[in-house]
Design a protein around this motif. Structure first.
Motif: not given
Length: 436
Positions: A367-371, A381-388, A423-435
């Motif tokens: 699991y990953r929690l990203a700020a 910006a500042g959102a807390r995203l939960r993913g895997h 305009h490009v962003t990327g993450t290694f985690f797959h987003l599940i939900a935002e807190d």
């Protein structure tokens, strides 16, 4: 009113998915409406569930989702006759630190929804000890009820008799015993099962599993053990913001890891999804206002992706004026290069400087929690995203600005921060939900 059951086991690899698919198809063949769910962050099993039932399956996850979100997802499918929630790993396996509503364990979902558990037990190399394991699982946590067990890969009638006697003595119902049957083994690769849409014979395989299980399992007894269930009070909607009004979504064998609840949430919020295939050298819909590249298996198709000049040019043109986001495999394709497992380096789109390699594989899982340090499509910006996160690639170089501060489930900082450029962003985690 539906009836609910959870299909779980003491560990991974003992046959949960096969039993879930077989029960679902067998009951569907009887004329019942069967609804499946997947406990935990798995984006492959729901497609198998849909193939077996004809109904979309979604994930429910106690670490990443609050109770209201889980209730909302389940309530939307309450018109079924029987609900099967397939667990992940062992029944009580989760992370050490509690998330939004639990640790991610299957037991959290069973407890939360009040659905009894059918355990799949593979007693290879043991006999009466299988009963001790089942009894321990039954008694480990108040609120989690054991309906009974299905024995899998039984070696002989004598073996079955020993295990059955011990389970009966422990007061645990045995719904059936499955002898070894190689014909219903589901093919696998490095991230799990080969995806349902890649298997032309998946329908026949599920039919065979249903036939086989129907011969060896008391389907009526399993059905009668399910708990009657009706929708629970829940807040409206999911805590997922669509990344745009019209979303160009990469969708093919290389870009297929999308959580069904994400697509459902986007559409429920009024977004339109316009799929395109990078493998077919297609470009994002020019009328879209955002492009999303999900994860998948780009490493298996790297040469083809590298050669598809029209896709590269179209994506670059899109990114000049509109947001583009990639998750895991999609993130790698947004980078400069990808080296496959044979050590061959393939040029990617170059929208980010990220370069990754599968030549020296190392598993990244959890699991990953990203700020967010900066905005990404659908989130400020500042959102807390939960993913895997689950992949085997390693970073060779990542020269761009980090997108987020990322922690694992224990709070430890993770080096895979994601990145951004223009305009490009990327993450290694797959987003599940935002807190919330």
């Amino acid at each position: 009113m539906a009836a609910g059951l959870v299909i779980s086991a003491p560990a991974s690899g003992v046959g949960k998915t096969t039993l879930t698919l077989a029960l679902a198809r067998a009951w569907r063949n009887r004329g019942l409406n069967v609804q499946c769910f997947k406990s935990g962050p798995d984006y492959i099993d729901p497609a198998f569930h849909a193939a077996a039932t004809g109904r979309a399956s979604v994930n429910v996850d106690s670490w990443a989702m609050d109770r209201a979100t889980i209730a909302h997802l389940v309530n939307r499918r309450s018109d079924a006759d029987i609900v099967l929630a397939e667990g992940s790993m062992g029944l009580f396996d989760g992370v050490a630190a509690r998330g939004v509503s639990g640790t991610g364990a299957t037991a959290d979902i069973a407890d939360m929804l009040g659905w009894p558990v059918v355990l799949v037990i593979d007693p290879a190399g043991q006999a009466q000890t299988a009963a001790a394991i089942a009894a321990g699982l039954r008694d480990y946590r108040a609120g989690v009820r054991l309906a009974g067990v299905v024995l899998n890969r039984i070696a002989s009638p004598r073996h079955e008799d020993l295990v059955r006697r011990a389970l009966n003595d422990a007061g645990i119902a045995v719904f059936g015993a499955l002898p070894r049957h190689a014909e219903i083994s589901l093919p696998k690769r490095h991230l799990g099962l080969v995806q349902a849409e890649e298997q032309a014979e998946i329908g026949k395989l599920i039919d065979e599993a249903a036939r086989f299980v129907s011969e060896h399992v008391d389907l009526d007894a399993v059905l009668q053990s399910a708990a009657a269930w009706s929708p629970q009070p829940a807040a409206n909607g999911l805590n997922v913001t669509p990344p745009g009004q019209r979303i160009a979504l990469a969708r093919d064998a290389a870009f297929s890891f999308v959580y069904p609840h994400m697509l459902e949430a986007w559409r429920a919020a009024g977004a339109e999804i316009s799929p395109f295939s990078p493998l077919a050298d297609e470009t994002p819909d020019p009328s879209a206002d955002v492009c999303w590249l999900p994860g998948g298996y780009p490493e298996l198709h790297a040469g083809r992706i590298a050669a598809n000049a029209r896709f590269h040019a179209g994506l670059r043109a899109f990114a000049e004026t509109r947001p583009v986001h990639g998750e895991c495999g999609g993130y790698m394709v947004l980078g400069s290069a990808l080296t496959d497992a044979e050590g061959v380096r393939h040029e990617m789109t170059g929208l980010l400087g990220l370069e990754t390699s599968f030549a020296k594989r190392r598993m990244h899982l959890g699991y990953r929690l990203a700020a967010l340090a900066a905005p990404m499509p659908g989130h400020q910006a500042g959102a807390r995203l939960r993913g895997h996160e689950f992949h085997y690639s390693t970073i060779v170089v990542q020269p761009d600005t980090p997108l987020a501060v990322v922690h694992d489930a224990t709070g430890a900082v993770i080096a895979e921060t994601g990145s951004r450029r223009g305009h490009v962003t990327g993450t290694f985690f797959h987003l599940i939900a935002e807190d919330r």
